[in-house]
Enzyme design. Structure first.
Site, PDB file in Angstrom:
ATOM      1  N   SER A   6       0.842  -1.201   0.000  1.00 44.65           N
ATOM      2  CA  SER A   6       0.000   0.000   0.000  1.00 44.65           C
ATOM      3  C   SER A   6       0.876   1.249   0.000  1.00 44.65           C
ATOM      4  CB  SER A   6      -0.904   0.012   1.226  1.00 44.65           C
ATOM      5  OG  SER A   6      -1.571   1.256   1.275  1.00 44.65           O
ATOM      6  N   ASP A  33      -4.579   3.875  -2.267  1.00 44.26           N
ATOM      7  CA  ASP A  33      -5.714   4.243  -1.416  1.00 44.26           C
ATOM      8  C   ASP A  33      -6.161   5.670  -1.683  1.00 44.26           C
ATOM      9  OD1 ASP A  33      -6.066   1.917   0.377  1.00 44.26           O
ATOM     10  OD2 ASP A  33      -3.995   2.365   0.930  1.00 44.26           O
ATOM     11  N   HIS A  64      -7.994   1.343  -4.564  1.00 47.87           N
ATOM     12  CA  HIS A  64      -8.988   1.186  -3.495  1.00 47.87           C
ATOM     13  C   HIS A  64      -9.609   2.553  -3.221  1.00 47.87           C
ATOM     14  CE1 HIS A  64      -9.608   0.234   1.106  1.00 47.87           C
ATOM     15  NE2 HIS A  64     -10.748   0.368   0.458  1.00 47.87           N
ATOM     16  N   MET A  66     -11.849   4.887  -1.293  1.00 45.11           N
ATOM     17  CA  MET A  66     -12.589   5.113  -0.044  1.00 45.11           C
ATOM     18  C   MET A  66     -13.280   6.460  -0.179  1.00 45.11           C
ATOM     19  SD  MET A  66      -9.715   3.631   2.486  1.00 45.11           S
ATOM     20  CE  MET A  66      -8.528   3.697   1.171  1.00 45.11           C
ATOM     21  N   MET A 135     -11.782  -5.456   4.599  1.00 49.37           N
ATOM     22  CA  MET A 135     -11.027  -4.539   5.461  1.00 49.37           C
ATOM     23  C   MET A 135     -10.817  -5.194   6.824  1.00 49.37           C
ATOM     24  SD  MET A 135     -10.255  -2.026   3.602  1.00 49.37           S
ATOM     25  CE  MET A 135      -9.297  -1.271   4.924  1.00 49.37           C
ATOM     26  N   GLY A 140      -9.112   4.325   6.508  1.00 48.24           N
ATOM     27  CA  GLY A 140      -8.807   5.748   6.671  1.00 48.24           C
ATOM     28  C   GLY A 140      -7.358   6.016   7.034  1.00 48.24           C
ATOM     29  N   PHE A 141      -6.722   5.042   7.657  1.00 43.55           N
ATOM     30  CA  PHE A 141      -5.361   5.279   8.145  1.00 43.55           C
ATOM     31  C   PHE A 141      -4.517   4.016   8.036  1.00 43.55           C
ATOM     32  CE2 PHE A 141      -8.411   7.875  10.393  1.00 43.55           C
ATOM     33  CZ  PHE A 141      -7.898   9.153  10.201  1.00 43.55           C
ATOM     34  N   GLY A 142      -3.222   4.223   7.806  1.00 45.65           N
ATOM     35  CA  GLY A 142      -2.279   3.113   7.869  1.00 45.65           C
ATOM     36  C   GLY A 142      -1.883   2.862   9.312  1.00 45.65           C
ATOM     37  N   GLY A 143      -1.237   1.742   9.553  1.00 48.34           N
ATOM     38  CA  GLY A 143      -0.643   1.475  10.856  1.00 48.34           C
ATOM     39  C   GLY A 143      -1.605   1.110  11.975  1.00 48.34           C
ATOM     40  N   ASP A 173      -6.910  -6.172   3.795  1.00 49.66           N
ATOM     41  CA  ASP A 173      -6.232  -4.874   3.889  1.00 49.66           C
ATOM     42  C   ASP A 173      -6.341  -4.313   5.298  1.00 49.66           C
ATOM     43  OD1 ASP A 173      -5.228  -2.332   3.387  1.00 49.66           O
ATOM     44  OD2 ASP A 173      -6.903  -1.701   2.113  1.00 49.66           O
ATOM     45  N   GLY A 174      -5.180  -4.096   5.937  1.00 45.12           N
ATOM     46  CA  GLY A 174      -5.141  -3.412   7.226  1.00 45.12           C
ATOM     47  C   GLY A 174      -4.486  -4.235   8.319  1.00 45.12           C
ATOM     48  N   GLY A 175      -3.404  -3.706   8.877  1.00 42.40           N
ATOM     49  CA  GLY A 175      -2.735  -4.384   9.986  1.00 42.40           C
ATOM     50  C   GLY A 175      -2.069  -5.695   9.600  1.00 42.40           C
ATOM     51  N   GLY A 195       0.934  -1.864   4.225  1.00 43.13           N
ATOM     52  CA  GLY A 195       1.533  -0.542   4.119  1.00 43.13           C
ATOM     53  C   GLY A 195       2.703  -0.405   5.067  1.00 43.13           C
TER      54      GLY A 195
HETATM   55  C1  DX5 Z   1      -6.475   1.837   5.190  1.00 45.64           C
HETATM   56  C2  DX5 Z   1      -5.985   1.539   3.804  1.00 45.64           C
HETATM   57  C3  DX5 Z   1      -4.869   0.563   3.780  1.00 45.64           C
HETATM   58  C4  DX5 Z   1      -3.628   1.008   4.528  1.00 45.64           C
HETATM   59  C5  DX5 Z   1      -3.066  -0.225   5.169  1.00 45.64           C
HETATM   60  O1  DX5 Z   1      -7.623   2.594   5.127  1.00 45.64           O
HETATM   61  O2  DX5 Z   1      -7.037   1.011   2.995  1.00 45.64           O
HETATM   62  O3  DX5 Z   1      -4.544   0.140   2.467  1.00 45.64           O
HETATM   63  O4  DX5 Z   1      -2.667   1.610   3.725  1.00 45.64           O
HETATM   64  O5  DX5 Z   1      -2.031   0.154   5.995  1.00 45.64           O
HETATM   65  P1  DX5 Z   1      -1.365  -0.840   7.035  1.00 45.64           P
HETATM   66  O6  DX5 Z   1      -0.865  -2.029   6.268  1.00 45.64           O
HETATM   67  O7  DX5 Z   1      -0.258  -0.009   7.615  1.00 45.64           O
HETATM   68  O8  DX5 Z   1      -2.415  -1.212   8.030  1.00 45.64           O
HETATM   69 ZN    ZN Z   2      -6.480   0.035   1.038  1.00 52.33          ZN
END
Ligand code: DX5
Ligand code: ZN
Length: 214
Positions: A6, A33, A64, A66, A135, A140-143, A173-175, A195
């Site tokens: 990501s 994203d 993706h 959003m 999801m 909305g956010f990475g990490g 996708d996510g974590g 990501g």
């Molecule tokens: C979150 C995004 C993801 C995000 C994942 O809303 O859709 O694609 O970049 O980030 P990580 O892998 O850090 O959770």
């Molecule tokens: Zn994504």
């Protein structure tokens, strides 16, 4: 395992360098994203950035969205060079039509569901999809931290795909990291988006390879 890094967690001051890393890696796609500050409480990047990425990236683009009303931007997404267009089920009143329009535009169609949206809502559309994106965090956010219930959803979705004869691949996708990635691989996921685990790693190529080998 198919790996889709990501770009959200990349260094936007060194985008060309980070994309070249992806080109050299075992990643089979690049995940992009797009956020609008309405569907999710954050804003990321838009079409000019994706066009630039497309010029440099040798891997298929997994976009993706959003955003609310994603059907308004199908042609723009296609013109950016997207291979897969992912729309949220929660953002589409007429999902069947949107999926048809994505196919008519020449892209693969993906439908994404949020953590609180049940897999059973995909029953009447899954046979028409190329990909389902689950999801594993609230978007909305990475990490963010991986939501464990996603593992049950992967299994439930696999059963639905088999039952309906769908060709859809299961993306999560996510974590995602080495640990949650292994659990997802065992549960039956086909594609992992990551990501932070990749771009914040000391050695991003190695992080991609770890997921690839799951
Ligand atoms: C979150 C995004 C993801 C995000 C994942 O809303 O859709 O694609 O970049 O980030 P990580 O892998 O850090 O959770
Ligand atoms: Zn994504």
């Amino acid at each position: 395992m198919i790996v889709s890094p990501s770009l959200l967690s990349a260094d936007f001051g060194n985008l060309a360098r980070d994309i070249e890393m992806i080109n050299q890696s075992k990643a089979q796609m690049l995940h992009l994203d797009v956020m609008d500050g309405v569907f999710v409480p954050n804003i990321s990047f838009g079409f000019p950035v994706i066009k630039y990425v497309q010029q440099l990236c040798k891997k298929p683009l997994d976009v993706h969205l959003m955003i609310v009303e994603p059907q308004k931007f199908i042609n723009e997404v296609r013109d950016c060079g997207a291979d897969i267009m992912n729309v949220h089920l929660e953002a589409c009143n007429h999902l069947d039509r949107v999926v048809q329009q994505i196919h008519d535009a020449g892209m693969k169609a993906g439908v994404t569901i949020n953590p609180a949206t049940p897999v059973c809502l995909l029953r009447d559309i899954v046979a028409k999809l190329d990909l389902v994106l689950l999801m594993s965090v609230n978007p909305g956010f990475g990490g963010q931290k991986f939501i464990d219930n996603t593992l049950n959803k992967v299994k439930e979705l696999r059963a639905l795909i088999v039952e309906t004869g769908s060709r859809a691949v299961i993306e999560v996708d996510g974590g995602v990291n080495a640990e949650t990635g292994r659990l997802l691989a065992n549960a039956g996921a086909d594609v992992l988006v990551a990501g932070n685990y990749i771009f914040k790693a000391q050695n991003p190529l190695e992080a991609i390879e770890t997921l690839y080998n799951l």
